[in-house]
Design an enzyme around this catalytic site. Structure first.
Site, PDB file in Angstrom:
ATOM      1  N   ASP A 265      -5.305   9.056 -59.071  1.00 38.75           N
ATOM      2  CA  ASP A 265      -4.841   9.607 -57.791  1.00 38.75           C
ATOM      3  C   ASP A 265      -5.104   8.568 -56.701  1.00 38.75           C
ATOM      4  O   ASP A 265      -6.251   8.203 -56.447  1.00 38.75           O
ATOM      5  CB  ASP A 265      -5.601  10.906 -57.479  1.00 38.75           C
TER       6      ASP A 265
ATOM      7  N   GLU B 101      -0.834  10.213 -59.556  1.00 32.10           N
ATOM      8  CA  GLU B 101      -0.738  11.159 -58.441  1.00 32.10           C
ATOM      9  C   GLU B 101      -0.608  10.426 -57.102  1.00 32.10           C
ATOM     10  O   GLU B 101      -1.405   9.534 -56.790  1.00 32.10           O
ATOM     11  CB  GLU B 101      -1.999  12.050 -58.453  1.00 32.10           C
TER      12      GLU B 101
ATOM     13  N   LYS C 181      -9.943   8.436 -58.989  1.00 33.06           N
ATOM     14  CA  LYS C 181      -9.396   8.002 -57.707  1.00 33.06           C
ATOM     15  C   LYS C 181      -9.235   6.487 -57.726  1.00 33.06           C
ATOM     16  O   LYS C 181     -10.144   5.780 -58.208  1.00 33.06           O
ATOM     17  CB  LYS C 181     -10.343   8.414 -56.568  1.00 33.06           C
TER      18      LYS C 181
ATOM     19  N   LYS D 279      -9.585  12.702 -63.939  1.00 32.93           N
ATOM     20  CA  LYS D 279      -8.757  12.030 -62.919  1.00 32.93           C
ATOM     21  C   LYS D 279      -9.637  11.030 -62.185  1.00 32.93           C
ATOM     22  O   LYS D 279     -10.736  11.359 -61.746  1.00 32.93           O
ATOM     23  CB  LYS D 279      -8.201  13.103 -61.978  1.00 32.93           C
TER      24      LYS D 279
ATOM     25  N   SER E  43     -11.996  15.656 -60.918  1.00 32.17           N
ATOM     26  CA  SER E  43     -11.538  14.535 -60.100  1.00 32.17           C
ATOM     27  C   SER E  43     -12.752  13.688 -59.738  1.00 32.17           C
ATOM     28  O   SER E  43     -13.642  14.151 -59.028  1.00 32.17           O
ATOM     29  CB  SER E  43     -10.865  15.090 -58.837  1.00 32.17           C
TER      30      SER E  43
ATOM     31  N   GLY F 247      -7.401  20.570 -55.921  1.00 32.01           N
ATOM     32  CA  GLY F 247      -8.620  21.025 -55.247  1.00 32.01           C
ATOM     33  C   GLY F 247      -8.819  20.266 -53.959  1.00 32.01           C
ATOM     34  O   GLY F 247      -8.284  19.174 -53.778  1.00 32.01           O
TER      35      GLY F 247
HETATM   36  O1  OSB Z   1      -6.048  14.302 -53.460  1.00 30.89           O
HETATM   37  O2  OSB Z   1      -6.512  15.836 -54.823  1.00 30.89           O
HETATM   38  C1  OSB Z   1      -6.802  15.198 -53.818  1.00 30.89           C
HETATM   39  C2  OSB Z   1     -10.240  16.247 -52.532  1.00 30.89           C
HETATM   40  C3  OSB Z   1     -10.006  16.278 -51.171  1.00 30.89           C
HETATM   41  C4  OSB Z   1      -8.772  15.936 -50.696  1.00 30.89           C
HETATM   42  C5  OSB Z   1      -7.751  15.550 -51.583  1.00 30.89           C
HETATM   43  C6  OSB Z   1      -7.977  15.522 -52.943  1.00 30.89           C
HETATM   44  C7  OSB Z   1      -9.253  15.853 -53.424  1.00 30.89           C
HETATM   45  C8  OSB Z   1      -9.623  15.779 -54.825  1.00 30.89           C
HETATM   46  C9  OSB Z   1     -10.819  16.571 -55.259  1.00 30.89           C
HETATM   47  O3  OSB Z   1      -9.080  15.066 -55.636  1.00 30.89           O
HETATM   48  C10 OSB Z   1     -10.468  17.809 -55.982  1.00 30.89           C
HETATM   49  C11 OSB Z   1     -11.686  18.705 -56.118  1.00 30.89           C
HETATM   50  O4  OSB Z   1     -12.534  18.402 -56.953  1.00 30.89           O
HETATM   51  O5  OSB Z   1     -11.778  19.707 -55.386  1.00 30.89           O
HETATM   52 MG    MG Z   2      -4.433  14.326 -54.819  1.00 28.52          MG
END
Ligand code: OSB
Ligand code: MG
Length: 369
Positions: free
Chosen positions: A188, A213, A163, A161, A135, A290
């Site tokens: 996401d 997402e 953001k 992924k 991510s 995560g």
């Molecule tokens: O929306 O998936 C999410 C991290 C913190 C809070 C929400 C999210 C996330 C991530 C990171 O997308 C996932 C990771 O690398 O742990």
């Molecule tokens: Mg998410």
């Protein structure tokens, strides 16, 4: 297994990078760590709540307070035949799923260790090699984003992924798709959009994304269903799903076609497995989300990822991406986009006690004798 005592402590760990999402920037984590003691053994759980309630409602402080004031008085000093019995004892307490999950996962670890079995087997897992993705937070520019994607693709991650947020969406995703026409790619939004942003999603719908997402409000299944009806790309829900019932309703009403399972968000492994089972009944894939976990949380994520319907790469990347030094001794590292699930008893990892003591903030609290 009697839960003889429980220790709560908060540790502070600096991230290797600034993680930027539509809801804020994270540069370090304050992590509530739960240790459950019984039968001369210890089990560990990591609370996924952050310091501020920007993802869902819970925070480190609310989780600590609810554990101390409401959950632990029902649990400490009592015998539980299995995790189901523990979950039953917490059932009268509404919400606060991240707090419950921190204790529930610690109990699973303790219970599995007492049986001498790896957690993944007790959960019903079917594999020990987990394909994982990454991510990527919002970057300073499209150029920097392309470099970050290239680096992680080269490392072997099985899905990227990105953001997104209003003003940082179609252009960057188009640029990544143009440079990497064939990689599994997702976005996401962490609830940053409204239905009136439909043109953004119509544009993203042309880019061959694996899913989109959590585009809309964390508590709005209805608008997600309206949006999904306009898109070919599946919607994946994260924030909106706090239980197996949420998953059933969301899938039945067409608000999503993919579910992001986070053990912490849904109250523990037992409910995570129920979410998984509901999704499987709908033929909807799930994957493990995560929350920038340290070693204990990351190990729990690996174990739940072994269930059969976890057919999409999760956000369970190498610990060394996140931390200069993790709180456990075992390195949890991906090799060519594959993470191995620890095979020792319980979650199969051990705390780096010396480090944990050093990074503890304030005094640990122990409940029970
Ligand atoms: O929306 O998936 C999410 C991290 C913190 C809070 C929400 C999210 C996330 C991530 C990171 O997308 C996932 C990771 O690398 O742990
Ligand atoms: Mg998410």
């Amino acid at each position: 297994m009697r839960v003889e005592r429980v220790e709560l402590r908060v540790v502070r760990m600096p991230l290797n990078f600034v993680f930027k999402t539509s809801f804020g920037n994270t540069t370090e984590r304050s992590i509530l760590l739960v240790t459950a003691y019984g039968d001369g053994l210890e089990g560990y759980g990591e609370c996924v709540a952050d310091e501020a309630p920007l993802y869902r409602e819970e925070t480190v402080e609310t989780a600590r307070s609810v554990l101390l004031g409401a959950i632990l008085p029902r649990v400490v000093g009592r015998d539980f035949a299995n995790p189901e019995a523990l979950v039953q004892s917490m059932a009268p307490i509404r919400g606060n799923r991240m707090a419950k999950a921190a204790l529930e996962t610690a109990f699973w670890d303790l219970w599995a260790r007492s049986l001498g079995r790896p957690l993944w087997q007790l959960l019903g897992g079917v594999r020990q090699e987990i394909p994982v993705g990454v991510s990527l937070g919002i970057q300073p520019s499209i150029e920097v984003t392309l470099e970050a994607v290239a680096r992680h693709v080269a490392q072997g991650y099985r899905r990227i992924k990105l953001k997104i947020r209003p003003g940082w969406d179609v252009a960057v995703v188009e640029a990544v798709r143009e440079r990497f026409p064939d990689i599994p790619l997702t976005v996401d939004a962490n609830s940053a959009y409204r239905l009136s942003d439909l043109p953004v999603f119509v544009a993203l719908d042309r880019l061959g994304l694996d899913y989109i997402e959590q585009p809309l409000a964390f508590d709005d299944l209805h608008d997600h269903a309206l949006l999904q009806a306009r898109l070919r790309t599946p919607i994946c829900l994260d924030e909106s799903i706090t239980s197996a019932r949420d998953a059933r309703i969301a899938l039945a009403m067409g608000a999503a076609r993919v579910i992001n399972v986070k053990v912490g968000r849904v109250g523990g492994h037992l409910e995570a497995r129920r979410v998984h089972d509901v999704a499987a009944a709908f033929d909807a894939p799930v994957w493990c989300g995560g929350m920038l976990e340290a070693g204990i949380g990351r190990a729990h994520n690996l174990h739940i990822s072994t269930l059969p319907d976890f057919t999409k790469p999760g956000d369970v990347a190498s610990a060394s991406r996140y931390w200069a030094r993790d709180m456990i001794r075992e390195p949890l590292e991906a090799r060519d986009g594959i993470m191995s699930v620890p095979d020792g008893p319980g979650i199969g990892v051990t705390l780096d006690r010396e480090l944990v003591e050093r990074i503890t903030v304030g005094d640990p609290v122990v409940v029970g004798g």
